[in-house]
Design a protein around this motif. Structure first.
Motif, PDB file in Angstrom:
ATOM      1  N   PRO A 129      -4.091   6.938   6.165  1.00 23.28           N
ATOM      2  CA  PRO A 129      -4.542   5.677   5.555  1.00 23.28           C
ATOM      3  C   PRO A 129      -4.064   4.487   6.381  1.00 23.28           C
ATOM      4  O   PRO A 129      -2.922   4.046   6.277  1.00 23.28           O
ATOM      5  CB  PRO A 129      -3.924   5.710   4.164  1.00 23.28           C
ATOM      6  CG  PRO A 129      -2.774   6.645   4.261  1.00 23.28           C
ATOM      7  CD  PRO A 129      -3.082   7.620   5.338  1.00 23.28           C
ATOM      8  N   ALA A 156      -1.932   1.517   5.187  1.00 23.71           N
ATOM      9  CA  ALA A 156      -0.598   1.773   4.624  1.00 23.71           C
ATOM     10  C   ALA A 156       0.409   1.951   5.758  1.00 23.71           C
ATOM     11  O   ALA A 156       1.319   2.775   5.683  1.00 23.71           O
ATOM     12  CB  ALA A 156      -0.622   3.000   3.728  1.00 23.71           C
ATOM     13  N   THR A 161      -6.276   3.329   1.970  1.00 25.51           N
ATOM     14  CA  THR A 161      -5.438   3.686   0.825  1.00 25.51           C
ATOM     15  C   THR A 161      -6.295   3.844  -0.423  1.00 25.51           C
ATOM     16  O   THR A 161      -6.072   4.751  -1.232  1.00 25.51           O
ATOM     17  CB  THR A 161      -4.371   2.610   0.595  1.00 25.51           C
ATOM     18  OG1 THR A 161      -3.518   2.551   1.739  1.00 25.51           O
ATOM     19  CG2 THR A 161      -3.536   2.899  -0.639  1.00 25.51           C
ATOM     20  N   LEU A 186       0.922   4.290  -2.961  1.00 27.43           N
ATOM     21  CA  LEU A 186       0.790   5.728  -2.706  1.00 27.43           C
ATOM     22  C   LEU A 186       2.005   6.492  -3.228  1.00 27.43           C
ATOM     23  O   LEU A 186       1.865   7.558  -3.843  1.00 27.43           O
ATOM     24  CB  LEU A 186       0.587   5.972  -1.214  1.00 27.43           C
ATOM     25  CG  LEU A 186      -0.783   5.547  -0.685  1.00 27.43           C
ATOM     26  CD1 LEU A 186      -0.786   5.499   0.832  1.00 27.43           C
ATOM     27  CD2 LEU A 186      -1.880   6.481  -1.195  1.00 27.43           C
ATOM     28  N   ARG A 204       0.832  -1.205   0.000  1.00 29.52           N
ATOM     29  CA  ARG A 204       0.000   0.000   0.000  1.00 29.52           C
ATOM     30  C   ARG A 204       0.870   1.260   0.000  1.00 29.52           C
ATOM     31  O   ARG A 204       0.561   2.241  -0.698  1.00 29.52           O
ATOM     32  CB  ARG A 204      -0.926  -0.008   1.216  1.00 29.52           C
ATOM     33  CG  ARG A 204      -2.010  -1.061   1.164  1.00 29.52           C
ATOM     34  CD  ARG A 204      -2.878  -0.893  -0.046  1.00 29.52           C
ATOM     35  NE  ARG A 204      -4.135  -1.603   0.067  1.00 29.52           N
ATOM     36  CZ  ARG A 204      -5.055  -1.673  -0.887  1.00 29.52           C
ATOM     37  NH1 ARG A 204      -4.817  -1.095  -2.057  1.00 29.52           N
ATOM     38  NH2 ARG A 204      -6.179  -2.317  -0.715  1.00 29.52           N
TER      39      ARG A 204
END
Length: 203
Positions: free
Chosen positions: A148, A151, A189, A49, A45
Motif C-alpha cells: 500500500p 502507507a 490503503t 491498517l 494510514r
C-alpha cells in the motif's frame, strides 16, 4: 510490457495476512538530517491498517533498524518507534542492520514459514529503501506481497550526477518497478481496508 492498474484490481486478503511495519522510528522526524519527505499522511494510514489488523486478529510484525551512527542509533531517542508503531504488541519484533527485514533477528522468513503464512502487507519507512528491498525479497521468496504505497514515505535523494530527486518521484519509481516486474501488488490503503472488511480466505 502490459501496463495495468493495480489500484483497480480486486484484492483478496488472507485470514492470516501478516502486516509488516518497517522502521517507523522517531529518528525519521529529523528532517534536517533526511531532507524533504513525501506523503505526510503515511503515519495515519499505517495506524488505520494496524487498527484493522488488531481488530481482525491478523498477525503484526514490527521491524526496527539499528544504525551504527545517525538518527537511528540504539540508545538514542531516534531509535525508538513512533507512537503509532510503539502502541502495538507485535506477534514478532525484528531488529536489523541492513535494508531487508528478511535479514534480521529473529529470522522473519523462518517465522512466516513456521506459521504457514504466505501473504505480506508491507508498510513503513522508507518506500524505496527498506520497504522496497523487503518487498522484492519477499516476492523472490515466493510470498504474495501487498504494497500500500500511501502507507509509507521516503525522502528526496541525490542521484550520482548530484541532482536532487524529489521524494514523490522516488516513490513513483518504486511503485512502477514493483508493479511492472510483479514483485508486489502496489495498491492503496483504501483497497486493503476494503479487502479486510470482506469475508476472509485462508492461506
Amino acid at each position: 510490457m502490459t501496463n495495468t492498474s493495480a489500484f483497480n484490481a480486486p484484492l483478496e486478503l488472507a485470514a492470516d495476512a501478516v502486516l509488516v511495519v518497517i522502521d517507523v522510528q522517531q529518528g525519521f522526524e529529523d528532517h534536517e538530517y533526511w531532507g524533504e519527505r513525501d506523503n505526510p499522511g503515511a503515519e495515519q494510514r499505517i495506524g488505520e491498517l494496524i487498527e484493522v489488523w488488531q481488530a481482525t486478529g491478523r498477525p503484526v510484525v514490527t521491524v526496527q533498524h539499528r544504525s551504527a551512527s545517525g538518527p537511528l542509533t540504539p540508545g538514542t531517542p531516534g531509535y525508538e518507534l513512533k507512537p503509532v508503531a510503539a502502541a502495538v504488541t507485535p506477534d514478532l519484533h525484528v531488529t536489523k542492520t541492513v535494508n531487508s527485514a528478511f535479514y534480521g533477528t529473529p529470522d522473519l522468513d523462518a517465522w512466516l514459514r513456521a506459521r504457514g503464512a504466505s501473504q505480506l502487507v508491507t508498510v513503513g519507512i522508507m518506500t524505496n529503501v527498506c520497504n522496497e528491498t523487503t518487498a522484492r525479497m519477499g516476492g523472490n521468496l515466493g510470498y504474495d506481497v501487498i504494497f500500500p504505497i500511501d502507507a509509507m514515505h521516503t525522502f528526496a535523494m541525490a542521484g550520482p550526477d548530484g541532482e536532487l530527486i524529489p521524494a514523490a518521484e522516488l516513490s513513483r519509481a518504486t511503485a512502477a518497478a514493483l508493479h511492472t516486474m510483479r514483485f508486489a501488488k502496489v495498491v492503496t490503503t483504501e483497497a486493503v481496508l476494503a479487502a479486510a472488511a470482506r469475508p476472509v480466505t485462508v492461506g
